[in-house]
Write a protein that holds these residues in place. Structure first.
Motif, PDB file in Angstrom:
ATOM      1  N   GLU A  11       1.689   5.370  12.798  1.00  0.00           N
ATOM      2  CA  GLU A  11       2.931   5.324  12.019  1.00  0.00           C
ATOM      3  C   GLU A  11       2.685   5.072  10.527  1.00  0.00           C
ATOM      4  OE1 GLU A  11       6.071   5.911  13.182  1.00  0.00           O
ATOM      5  OE2 GLU A  11       5.106   6.441  15.072  1.00  0.00           O
ATOM      6  N   CYS A  12       1.550   4.445  10.198  1.00  0.00           N
ATOM      7  CA  CYS A  12       1.254   4.074   8.805  1.00  0.00           C
ATOM      8  C   CYS A  12       1.177   5.316   7.923  1.00  0.00           C
ATOM      9  CB  CYS A  12      -0.065   3.304   8.753  1.00  0.00           C
ATOM     10  SG  CYS A  12      -0.531   2.777   7.082  1.00  0.00           S
ATOM     11  N   GLU A  32      -9.651   6.904   6.436  1.00  0.00           N
ATOM     12  CA  GLU A  32      -8.545   7.245   7.337  1.00  0.00           C
ATOM     13  C   GLU A  32      -7.196   7.297   6.621  1.00  0.00           C
ATOM     14  OE1 GLU A  32      -8.404   5.078  11.038  1.00  0.00           O
ATOM     15  OE2 GLU A  32     -10.578   4.854  11.046  1.00  0.00           O
ATOM     16  N   GLN A  33      -7.148   6.805   5.376  1.00  0.00           N
ATOM     17  CA  GLN A  33      -5.927   6.777   4.572  1.00  0.00           C
ATOM     18  C   GLN A  33      -4.807   5.983   5.234  1.00  0.00           C
ATOM     19  OE1 GLN A  33      -5.433   8.325   1.212  1.00  0.00           O
ATOM     20  NE2 GLN A  33      -7.559   7.762   1.536  1.00  0.00           N
ATOM     21  N   VAL A  34      -5.171   4.834   5.829  1.00  0.00           N
ATOM     22  CA  VAL A  34      -4.203   3.927   6.442  1.00  0.00           C
ATOM     23  C   VAL A  34      -4.584   2.491   6.128  1.00  0.00           C
ATOM     24  CG1 VAL A  34      -3.588   5.469   8.349  1.00  0.00           C
ATOM     25  CG2 VAL A  34      -5.457   3.838   8.642  1.00  0.00           C
ATOM     26  N   ALA A  35      -3.609   1.618   6.246  1.00  0.00           N
ATOM     27  CA  ALA A  35      -3.863   0.188   6.082  1.00  0.00           C
ATOM     28  C   ALA A  35      -4.429  -0.365   7.383  1.00  0.00           C
ATOM     29  CB  ALA A  35      -2.575  -0.534   5.711  1.00  0.00           C
ATOM     30  N   GLU A  36      -5.195  -1.456   7.259  1.00  0.00           N
ATOM     31  CA  GLU A  36      -5.755  -2.135   8.414  1.00  0.00           C
ATOM     32  C   GLU A  36      -5.547  -3.630   8.269  1.00  0.00           C
ATOM     33  OE1 GLU A  36      -9.391   0.804   9.687  1.00  0.00           O
ATOM     34  OE2 GLU A  36      -9.878  -0.866   8.361  1.00  0.00           O
ATOM     35  N   VAL A  57       7.932   2.035   6.926  1.00  0.00           N
ATOM     36  CA  VAL A  57       8.001   2.658   8.250  1.00  0.00           C
ATOM     37  C   VAL A  57       7.924   1.637   9.388  1.00  0.00           C
ATOM     38  CG1 VAL A  57       7.163   4.917   7.487  1.00  0.00           C
ATOM     39  CG2 VAL A  57       5.521   3.182   8.220  1.00  0.00           C
ATOM     40  N   ASP A  58       8.014   0.367   9.062  1.00  0.00           N
ATOM     41  CA  ASP A  58       8.016  -0.718  10.059  1.00  0.00           C
ATOM     42  C   ASP A  58       6.862  -0.623  11.058  1.00  0.00           C
ATOM     43  OD1 ASP A  58      10.357  -1.899   9.021  1.00  0.00           O
ATOM     44  OD2 ASP A  58      11.584  -0.454  10.120  1.00  0.00           O
ATOM     45  N   CYS A  59       5.650  -0.383  10.550  1.00  0.00           N
ATOM     46  CA  CYS A  59       4.509  -0.233  11.456  1.00  0.00           C
ATOM     47  C   CYS A  59       3.671  -1.502  11.593  1.00  0.00           C
ATOM     48  CB  CYS A  59       3.629   0.939  11.021  1.00  0.00           C
ATOM     49  SG  CYS A  59       2.753   0.691   9.468  1.00  0.00           S
TER      50      CYS A  59
END
Length: 65
Positions: A11-12, A32-36, A57-59
């Motif tokens: 969803e991120c 990956e272009q996402v938060a962790e 996006v409430d992920c």
């Protein structure tokens, strides 16, 4: 019973708002272009809650262990 902080990577959108608000708990994965989540057990509760509320996006959420 504890809880852990999680990000739904599917969803991120990679906006990095959580990283900007609470870099102690979140990092950005460039490949990956996402938060962790940096601290699954949590940490600074105030900034984590602000990051959760700010996520477009409430992920980001807490899960029970």
């Amino acid at each position: 019973m504890g809880r852990k902080l999680v990000i739904d990577k599917d969803e991120c959108t990679g906006c990095e708002s959580c990283v900007e608000i609470c870099s102690e708990a979140f990092t950005f994965n460039e490949s990956e272009q996402v938060a962790e989540v940096n601290l699954p057990e949590g940490g600074m509760e105030d900034c984590i809650e602000e990051a959760i509320e700010t996520c477009p996006v409430d992920c980001i959420h807490w899960e029970d262990d």
